[in-house]
Design an enzyme around this catalytic site. Sequence first.
Site, PDB file in Angstrom:
ATOM      1  N   ALA A  61      38.836  32.162  36.264  1.00 12.04           N
ATOM      2  CA  ALA A  61      38.324  31.865  34.892  1.00 12.04           C
ATOM      3  C   ALA A  61      37.068  31.547  34.760  1.00 12.04           C
ATOM      4  CB  ALA A  61      39.293  30.962  34.010  1.00 12.04           C
ATOM      5  N   GLY A 102      42.654  32.873  38.123  1.00 12.82           N
ATOM      6  CA  GLY A 102      42.897  33.692  37.312  1.00 12.82           C
ATOM      7  C   GLY A 102      42.927  35.122  37.803  1.00 12.82           C
TER       8      GLY A 102
END
Length: 699
Positions: A61, A102
């Site tokens: 992320a 992520g």
Amino acid sequence: MSTQYEVQGSVAVITLQSPPVNALSFGLRKGVMESLLQANENPDVTAIVLIGEGKAFCGGADLYEFGTPEAATEPTAWTVISALERSRKPVIAAIHSVCMGGGFELALGCHYRVAAPGCLFAFPEVKLGLLPGAGGTQRLPRALGVETALNMIVSGEPIPTEILAAIPGQKLLDWVGSAQESLLNDAIEFAKSKANITPPKIRDLPCSHPQPQAYFQFVRNMVSATANGNAAKYCINCVEAAATKKFDDGMVVEREFFMALLETAEFHALKHVFFAERSAGKIPDLPATTKTRPINSVGVVGAGLMGGGIAMNFLNAGIPVTILEVNQEALDKGVAVIRKNYESQVAKGRLKQDKFEQRMALLTPTLKYEDFGDADLVIEAVFEELSIKEKVFKQLDEQLKPGAILASNTSTLDLNKIAAFTRRPQDVVGLHFFSPANIMKLLEVVRGERTADDVLATVMALSSKIRKTAVVSGVCDGFIGNRMIEELLRQAGYLLDEGASPAQIDTAMEKFGMAMGPYRVADMAGNDISVAIRRRRAQERPELRYSEVGTRLFELGRHGVKTGAGWYDYVPGRRDPLPSPAVAEMLDAHRAAIGITPRKISNQEIVDRLVFALVNEGARILEEGIASRASDIDLIYILGYGFPAWRGGPMQYASEVGLPSVIDTLEQFQQNPNADPSFWTVAPLMKRLANAYQDFSKA
């Protein structure tokens, strides 16, 4: 768009293009979705390859987006991963270099995963006070098994391709390539072989544990003894949901806990530390275009524990080191310690034999300053006495070539005075390593009033090469770290005067989260050293008050671990120190002698006095320009002094408590005549910030 889309034959290739690590920013997410839709609508495309450009597949992320509208703007990470999973055409993740957070979840959402050797896979979210929140806690246990997945998620540590591929029954990696350079071509060929096969989904794999209740309780007990905060515990809850619930129900549990963690002080503190590490190297008045000097060889003066540890940092980075001592015995002893440290790493499997031999071959022991003639940088690591430093720097000034950098490892002394011992003060800088120097991550870089810009730029760049986090300090007594810790130690002494015990103070601070309490640290460092510092300060700063309790301990011959007795008693073969009856007796006599009747002191008062002592002095350091930013101070205390990262450092902790509340507490302490009331005068910077916040709140 942060992606590139192209079709090679029957395979669409989606390339992530968001340097440096292809973080899952809004632009990248949007690009993946648009490219995925384009590939699925193209009748000539039978399979899709997802690959990252540059240094990573995907690093996770984009933390810079957290708390901004873009973080929640569609497509989110959840939407992208779901779209990959639902793609009518098989999606193959071609993974290299870095696949974390992520980015790892992105790969788990694909139908197949092919990887280059040496790629590092990890879910580091727990280190930020979070958990993998886009299906990672639900998919990884299905791909690797519950226990292996939970270990990865709770530890946050990276695991290379080769280890993951060798796990029996793993469903994570479908194929491992021979080299990163051929990964794309290999992935395209693999994709062609899967063109007419119904794409498999990790979410459809079974997930269970033969004894879930006992196993997860066991893991909770283990984590509670080692981890702080809620992140690790929530990770366990989520993986337990994966093993005991349907996939969609487990995703609900994961989402609930992830959103809860986003609101915790722990996450905000760790996010603060994350950004602090990235901003520490940005020096406000140092032009980004400043050129650096080449550092191809290094000299170290002093082969003691500190000098040897400093030398190891450069040997580890492949930089030749010449190490100097005053006599052959000391030199041989120092080299032997370096060798022993490396041999221990070899024995534990942390270092290969050939690497050990290569590093030792880079080390040149010497007794002559003349052997530093070709060194680009020489670091002095001798006794903390200005007259000794003077002799060393005058000899270095005579022997070193023009343009060589002269560095001092001093932890308290005036760097400007040290620089004045030479004819080249512009080449002098402070490099304060923390002990053990080959392990501790922090490097306090002291910028003298005449230190050249290119010298500063050079040592900052060099710090990354030797895997240190460098923080710049101006010149003052003790610089940033030791100047602040001095105030904490002064208040700790007053707390002993007033009725606390060393064990109570240490326990209170360790429960707060400090790696070790001040008196356990003092015993390790040596109480004779503390007395020597206080005696020097008595001459240089006679206005600075101290409790005399440390001197009384010194007079008893209790110098710490090295003498088997300090603030605690040390029993051979016993790991933990014991409270000392002799120290308790000494404290009683000391209090009687200074006319103080001991009182009951709460653990909260201990924590507030010691932590807010750091905060108040830190605010003064900021106001004086010794530190550039509050986050630099936090970083020094987390990396160098054992302050709990999950509290964000002393300055961040004060912000979380609230400056008005901190100021009220300081003013209460100022009423205590035994706690040096003058010190508790609130730093002007804190008052201004608190007033500004209150004015803003009223507006």
